[in-house]
Design a protein around this motif. Structure first.
Motif, PDB file in Angstrom:
ATOM      1  N   ARG A  74       0.839  -1.178   0.000  1.00 53.26           N
ATOM      2  CA  ARG A  74       0.000   0.000   0.000  1.00 53.26           C
ATOM      3  C   ARG A  74       0.882   1.239   0.000  1.00 53.26           C
ATOM      4  O   ARG A  74       1.552   1.542   0.983  1.00 53.26           O
ATOM      5  CB  ARG A  74      -0.893  -0.011   1.237  1.00 53.26           C
ATOM      6  CG  ARG A  74      -1.748   1.203   1.275  1.00 53.26           C
ATOM      7  CD  ARG A  74      -2.859   1.081   2.283  1.00 53.26           C
ATOM      8  NE  ARG A  74      -3.512   2.350   2.402  1.00 53.26           N
ATOM      9  CZ  ARG A  74      -4.810   2.506   2.513  1.00 53.26           C
ATOM     10  NH1 ARG A  74      -5.580   1.460   2.561  1.00 53.26           N
ATOM     11  NH2 ARG A  74      -5.339   3.699   2.619  1.00 53.26           N
ATOM     12  N   ASN A 128      10.932   5.652   6.390  1.00 53.73           N
ATOM     13  CA  ASN A 128       9.929   6.391   7.108  1.00 53.73           C
ATOM     14  C   ASN A 128      10.510   7.544   7.899  1.00 53.73           C
ATOM     15  O   ASN A 128      10.006   8.644   7.887  1.00 53.73           O
ATOM     16  CB  ASN A 128       9.205   5.431   8.041  1.00 53.73           C
ATOM     17  CG  ASN A 128       7.955   6.037   8.576  1.00 53.73           C
ATOM     18  OD1 ASN A 128       7.325   6.813   7.883  1.00 53.73           O
ATOM     19  ND2 ASN A 128       7.608   5.693   9.781  1.00 53.73           N
ATOM     20  N   LEU A 149       0.641  10.005   2.230  1.00 53.08           N
ATOM     21  CA  LEU A 149      -0.443   9.788   3.179  1.00 53.08           C
ATOM     22  C   LEU A 149      -1.106   8.465   2.899  1.00 53.08           C
ATOM     23  O   LEU A 149      -1.332   8.096   1.749  1.00 53.08           O
ATOM     24  CB  LEU A 149      -1.478  10.901   3.038  1.00 53.08           C
ATOM     25  CG  LEU A 149      -1.050  12.187   3.696  1.00 53.08           C
ATOM     26  CD1 LEU A 149      -2.103  13.235   3.509  1.00 53.08           C
ATOM     27  CD2 LEU A 149      -0.793  11.938   5.170  1.00 53.08           C
ATOM     28  N   GLY A 150      -1.444   7.800   3.958  1.00 54.53           N
ATOM     29  CA  GLY A 150      -2.145   6.539   3.802  1.00 54.53           C
ATOM     30  C   GLY A 150      -1.238   5.378   3.495  1.00 54.53           C
ATOM     31  O   GLY A 150      -1.712   4.289   3.252  1.00 54.53           O
ATOM     32  N   SER A 151       0.052   5.595   3.525  1.00 52.70           N
ATOM     33  CA  SER A 151       0.919   4.432   3.351  1.00 52.70           C
ATOM     34  C   SER A 151       0.981   3.679   4.675  1.00 52.70           C
ATOM     35  O   SER A 151       0.586   4.189   5.717  1.00 52.70           O
ATOM     36  CB  SER A 151       2.303   4.865   2.927  1.00 52.70           C
ATOM     37  OG  SER A 151       3.037   5.276   4.049  1.00 52.70           O
ATOM     38  N   ARG A 152       1.447   2.474   4.587  1.00 53.91           N
ATOM     39  CA  ARG A 152       1.463   1.652   5.788  1.00 53.91           C
ATOM     40  C   ARG A 152       2.867   1.166   6.091  1.00 53.91           C
ATOM     41  O   ARG A 152       3.074   0.026   6.461  1.00 53.91           O
ATOM     42  CB  ARG A 152       0.541   0.446   5.605  1.00 53.91           C
ATOM     43  CG  ARG A 152      -0.906   0.772   5.445  1.00 53.91           C
ATOM     44  CD  ARG A 152      -1.568   0.981   6.782  1.00 53.91           C
ATOM     45  NE  ARG A 152      -2.998   1.192   6.626  1.00 53.91           N
ATOM     46  CZ  ARG A 152      -3.559   2.370   6.420  1.00 53.91           C
ATOM     47  NH1 ARG A 152      -2.809   3.440   6.347  1.00 53.91           N
ATOM     48  NH2 ARG A 152      -4.860   2.473   6.304  1.00 53.91           N
ATOM     49  N   LYS A 153       3.830   2.050   5.923  1.00 54.57           N
ATOM     50  CA  LYS A 153       5.211   1.639   6.112  1.00 54.57           C
ATOM     51  C   LYS A 153       5.473   1.169   7.531  1.00 54.57           C
ATOM     52  O   LYS A 153       6.114   0.166   7.756  1.00 54.57           O
ATOM     53  CB  LYS A 153       6.129   2.818   5.804  1.00 54.57           C
ATOM     54  CG  LYS A 153       6.264   3.115   4.344  1.00 54.57           C
ATOM     55  CD  LYS A 153       7.621   2.708   3.840  1.00 54.57           C
ATOM     56  CE  LYS A 153       7.627   2.614   2.335  1.00 54.57           C
ATOM     57  NZ  LYS A 153       7.365   3.939   1.733  1.00 54.57           N
ATOM     58  N   ARG A 154       4.932   1.909   8.469  1.00 56.17           N
ATOM     59  CA  ARG A 154       5.241   1.559   9.862  1.00 56.17           C
ATOM     60  C   ARG A 154       4.651   0.215  10.214  1.00 56.17           C
ATOM     61  O   ARG A 154       5.252  -0.584  10.916  1.00 56.17           O
ATOM     62  CB  ARG A 154       4.707   2.621  10.788  1.00 56.17           C
ATOM     63  CG  ARG A 154       5.304   3.993  10.549  1.00 56.17           C
ATOM     64  CD  ARG A 154       4.645   4.971  11.476  1.00 56.17           C
ATOM     65  NE  ARG A 154       5.129   6.325  11.312  1.00 56.17           N
ATOM     66  CZ  ARG A 154       4.411   7.289  10.762  1.00 56.17           C
ATOM     67  NH1 ARG A 154       3.198   7.039  10.321  1.00 56.17           N
ATOM     68  NH2 ARG A 154       4.881   8.506  10.680  1.00 56.17           N
ATOM     69  N   LYS A 155       3.437  -0.003   9.715  1.00 61.10           N
ATOM     70  CA  LYS A 155       2.814  -1.292  10.012  1.00 61.10           C
ATOM     71  C   LYS A 155       3.590  -2.422   9.341  1.00 61.10           C
ATOM     72  O   LYS A 155       3.840  -3.464   9.938  1.00 61.10           O
ATOM     73  CB  LYS A 155       1.370  -1.289   9.528  1.00 61.10           C
ATOM     74  CG  LYS A 155       0.439  -0.635  10.514  1.00 61.10           C
ATOM     75  CD  LYS A 155      -0.986  -1.007  10.229  1.00 61.10           C
ATOM     76  CE  LYS A 155      -1.911  -0.378  11.239  1.00 61.10           C
ATOM     77  NZ  LYS A 155      -1.809  -1.001  12.549  1.00 61.10           N
TER      78      LYS A 155
END
Lengths: 790, 184
Positions: A640, A689, A648-654
């Motif tokens: 994503r 990130n 915005l709306g990326s899920r790098k941390r997750k």
């Protein structure tokens, strides 16, 4: 630590170590015991055929042309010419895939659901092939060739549009293969007779009782065991410096192709191999049966009739919920050396008059072929074997020495003959026949059900109990007007529901996703009304899959409204409803759903991750699967990408978090290589990130940094442990070394297996003394300073 | 019921961390995280920032002013995360780990939950529900109190949030502990 951990002997492995001096020098210093020399030996190194086996499977699983990451260095099998990896760049690449995603899994899935063709040969043919060194007989000969039909296969869909596929294949199976699931009603296990073994009576009871069972897939623990073996092999070969680039992904990207581990692909492939024959789906039901007789036989016609009778309503008859009127294909096997070609031709002419197009004259040489012969070709490896089978294969190779390589060889002319035969069978008989069936059912069953009267019928069916007996005093009332036999739990094959299911499955196998989807959708409601939960789950599963398989764009609204609820319903009905628990199918639903959703780009990636974590939460998988799917969640989130300059709306941390957890999981399983890969990927994601990319990665939170450092250290300890301090590349590990030696001496007199167990624990002591150890070369001095933060 | 409260600065750097348990219904105010859970908490909170940012910058759900209290925003396994975001892009994250009984993981067990996810939220099934009004209200009250303390803290001229300074004020910590005791 000693190399003994590398050479962890497998269960059922006869001790066959031979002393190699160089690797045991170090350990003789540390613990001078005879036991060490026994289990210290990297016996696998002396067995090239085994490593070929592992490498070839891995290259299959990681196959993507041009990626070049999964090339095995070990001696290439001659059969690699046929390696299906080269055919993966077919015509079917759907446009508009997001960057960094490949449709590898879509190809995998569409190849997994292939028509099944049963194979039945007479005793003479089997004897001929055993003479050629093929223990598995005619089936073993045909199997690898069915997986990849040479040339393109053109399929017409329901609206008459043709499309060519060059990765179409069929699965050749034994007549009663796949009848394995214990929940199948009313079948006794002794009916699972293999064709080959069924004929040579009880001479080898052990093989005839185990063989058919292993050829059936759908056994999750076996898949786990298999992947575990592959993992262990990769760890060991890494540490021995053998096959250095065996699955070696040095270039780890935060997303994209390299983020899917070849072991995960292997896992999926084995999950989809050897689909069991069950009432609620017809993928494994044979669409055709090849009946072969040898020209040696004095009366081939009679023999054909006899085999047909055995198979149609004799002892090889499939259970009653399997449609019996499928295509029979007759093959006359002619022996080049001994047979009389004129007689065979005459016989074949007679067969052609009888059976029309559906027969073939197959000319084979009868004498055994050895690798050194001119134009001898090794029998290609099967790609779609079940996990149990592959484990057997590995065991066989482990016990064999390198001189007697058990791979059979064939003369080139045989290979060409079989290729031609398979191509003819598929392109001229199987596919047209399936197309015709689809058209017939479409007209006779589906159109009627879809039309006005059909709707009315289904409505009236639903409301009849309302009129006749309102309070349903007897349980049979409800089922009397439905075709579902709720006591035995299946539809008869001639019921419209069963035929529609077959129609939909045929469409799916012929890759006509649109008709498949609409049929599954109708079936879903019908099965729901009949309370046939297993069937309902199957229809919902396949509806979701066929909707996702089609390359047409899909709005996010339909996706969330339909597909999510279908996957949800399928996984729920497969696992939770009353007594029909089928965790294998639930796992299949979720795993395939998540892969296909992931391909749908960033908006669907959240859903994909959701289903992946559902797999973890519901405990559908074992330890290895848990680690693999944890990795997969990370990959889903990484797929994503955000929008705009701020992402915005990326899920790098997750994604990073799940990668860290995957690393932890791998570490628990003692897989240093995998753990390190995950950790590197996590750090890369975190790095992007936090955007202070130069030099060392520093995480925003101290506890996180500490946690990651600790994992890093454990990985190092584990690697050193596995390597047995060969290279001395790490300076000053005396502290740990002494610890390790202590630990090792304690367990000297235990069995090698027990020894390994204890060493899993032994990796722990150096971890606890972690901060004191001088091995902290990765940690920066400044971080040490604020270790006492707070 | 265990809580992990963290204040994160605009650069994702932690400014303040406090861990506590429930004081409601006979709780002793001590958190019950296992070692493994405790190690994971920072990761979970950090990963929740993805969602926080999406909510923060995404289209507004409420008309007019953007709310500071973003309510329950993320969940990882059995950990529920609530968020409060200040005008200075400082995020208050509260991680809630209900006891196993409150999740329906173990059968039985008395209804000893705290107010947040306690009596009100447990409802009939006894399953913790992070979006029930009682839970949201309790967490909101907690955040409001903490926010009040926070505003006073950052008014201190010797403290600069922008530098990523860690809050060392014992007064602030005491206020957080007090709010936790009062509402959670």
């Amino acid at each position: 630590m000693t190399p003994s951990q590398d050479a962890t002997p497998l269960p059922l492995q006869p001790p066959q170590y031979s002393a190699t001096a160089d690797s045991s020098i170090i350990l003789l210093k540390q613990r001078p015991s005879p036991a060490t020399t026994l289990d210290s030996l990297p016996y696998r190194r002396s067995n090239p055929s085994l490593s070929t086996l592992f490498a070839s499977t891995a290259s299959l699983s990681g196959s993507h042309p041009g990626s070049g990451t999964a090339t095995p260095t070990t001696s290439v099998v001659p059969g690699s010419v046929f390696s299906p990896g080269s055919r993966q760049n077919g015509t079917q690449s759907p446009g508009g895939l997001p960057l960094g995603l490949s449709d590898k899994y879509r190809n995998l899935i569409q190849r997994a659901f292939a028509p099944h063709v049963a194979v039945l040969a007479d005793a003479d043919t089997e004897a001929l092939l055993r003479g050629k060194g093929l223990e598995g007989g005619f089936l073993q000969l045909l199997r690898p060739f069915g997986e990849s039909v040479t040339g393109k296969v053109t399929i017409r869909d329901s609206v008459g549009a043709s499309r060519s596929w060059d990765d179409f294949g069929v699965r050749f199976v034994g007549v009663a293969d796949g009848l394995g699931l214990p929940t199948v009603p009313g079948r006794s296990p002794e009916l699972r007779i293999d064709t080959a073994n069924g004929q040579r009576d009880g001479g080898r009871p052990s093989s005839s009782s185990t063989r058919p069972r292993t050829r059936t897939g759908g056994n999750v623990p076996q898949i786990e065991e298999l992947v575990e073996r592959h993992l262990r092999f990769s760890e060991e070969s890494q540490h021995h410096g053998m096959a250095n680039d065996y699955l070696d992904h040095r270039d780890i990207g935060p997303q994209g192709e390299s983020s899917s581990s070849p072991f995960y692909t292997l896992y999926l492939r084995r999950l989809l191999s050897g689909l069991p024959i069950v009432p609620h789906e017809t993928f494994a039901h044979p669409v055709a049966c090849v009946i072969a007789v040898s020209s040696r036989n004095p009366d081939p016609t009679e023999e054909l009739r006899r085999l047909y009778a055995r198979q149609h309503d004799g002892d090889l008859r499939l259970p009653q919920w399997v449609e019996n009127e499928y295509l029979r294909y007759y093959v006359l096997v002619h022996e080049e050396e001994t047979g009389d070609i004129a007689k065979s031709n005459q016989m074949f002419e007679k067969m052609k008059r009888h059976f029309g197009l559906h027969c073939h004259l197959l000319r084979l040489k009868s004498q055994q072929c050895i690798p050194s012969d001119d134009d001898s070709v090794a029998l290609p490896a099967c790609e779609w074997i079940s996990a149990g089978e592959e484990i057997d294969e590995i065991r066989k190779h482990e016990t064999a020495d390198d001189i007697t390589n058990p791979t059979p060889y064939l003369p080139d002319s045989d290979v060409t003959a079989i290729r031609t035969f398979v191509r003819e069978l598929v392109a001229q008989s199987v596919v047209p026949n399936m197309e015709r069936m689809v058209a017939t059912w479409n007209e006779q069953v589906l159109a009627r059900r879809r039309g006005l009267s059909g709707r009315f019928m289904s409505l009236s069916k639903r409301w009849t109990p309302f009129g006749s007996s309102r309070n349903s005093s007897s349980p049979t009332v409800g089922s009397s007007n439905s075709n579902y036999d709720s006591l035995q739990g299946f539809y008869r094959p001639d019921a419209p529901e069963a035929q529609m299911r077959k129609l939909a499955d045929y469409c799916f196998m012929l890759r006509d996703w649109k008709l498949a989807l609409s049929t599954y959708d109708i079936l879903r409601t019908d099965f729901n009304n009949d309370k046939a939960w297993r069937y309902y789950a199957g229809a919902a599963e396949m509806a979701a899959l066929s909707a996702l398989m089609s390359t047409a764009p899909m709005s996010s609204k339909t996706r969330t409204e339909n597909i999510d609820s279908w996957i949800e319903a399928a996984s729920y009905s497969y696992t939770d409803r009353q007594r029909s628990a089928a965790p294998y199918y639930a796992l299949r639903t979720l795993a395939l759903g998540l892969e296909l959703l992931r391909l749908r780009g960033s908006s669907a990636a959240d859903d994909a991750a959701l289903w992946a974590s559902r797999i973890l939460e519901t405990n559908l998988v074992g330890d290895v699967g848990h680690a693999l799917f944890t990795e997969r969640v990370s990959a889903c989130y990484a797929a994503r990408t955000g929008i705009g300059s701020m992402k915005l709306g990326s899920r790098k941390r997750k994604a990073a978090m799940w990668s860290v957890m995957a690393a932890e999981n791998w570490l628990k399983l003692n897989k240093a290589l995998q753990a390190e890969k995950c950790l590197d990927r996590a750090l890369m994601l975190y790095d992007v990130n936090t955007e202070n990319g130069e030099g060392v990665v520093k995480l925003p939170m101290q506890q996180m940094q500490a946690f990651i450092n600790e994992i890093r250290q454990q990985i190092l300890a584990l690697r050193l442990a596995n390597r047995g301090y060969h290279d001395g590349e790490d300076e000053g590990t005396e502290v740990e070394q002494s610890l390790m030696v202590e630990e090792a001496t304690e367990t000297l007199d235990k069995s090698p297996r027990g020894n390994r167990k204890s060493l899993i624990g032994a990796a722990a002591p150096p971890i606890d003394v972690g901060p004191l150890s001088p091995m902290l070369e990765r940690r920066e001095g400044e971080e040490k300073k604020d270790d006492q933060f707070e | 019921m265990s809580y992990h409260f963290t204040i994160l600065g605009p650069l994702d750097n932690p400014l303040f961390t406090h861990e506590f348990g429930t004081s409601r219904s006979g709780g002793d105010g001590v958190s019950r995280f296992t070692t493994a859970e405790r190690a994971l908490n920072p990761f979970i909170l950090h990963s929740a920032l993805d969602i926080v940012e999406e909510v923060q910058w995404g289209p507004s759900t409420s008309s007019g002013s953007a709310p500071m209290y973003l309510k329950h925003i993320d969940k990882y396994q059995n950990n529920f995360i609530s968020c409060w975001i200040t005008g200075g892009n400082v995020k208050f994250l509260l991680l809630t780990r209900p006891r196993d009984e409150a999740l329906g993981l173990t059968s039985g067990g008395g209804q000893r939950g705290s107010l947040a996810g306690g009596r009100g939220a447990l409802g009939g099934q006894g399953v913790y529900n992070p979006t029930s009004p009682a839970t949201e209200e309790a967490v909101k009250n907690f955040f409001v109190d903490v926010y009040e303390g926070w505003v006073k803290t950052i008014m201190n001229p010797f403290y600069a949030v922008g530098n990523g300074d860690v809050v060392k004020s014992p007064v602030f910590r005491a206020r957080v502990a007090q709010a936790a005791k009062k509402y959670l």
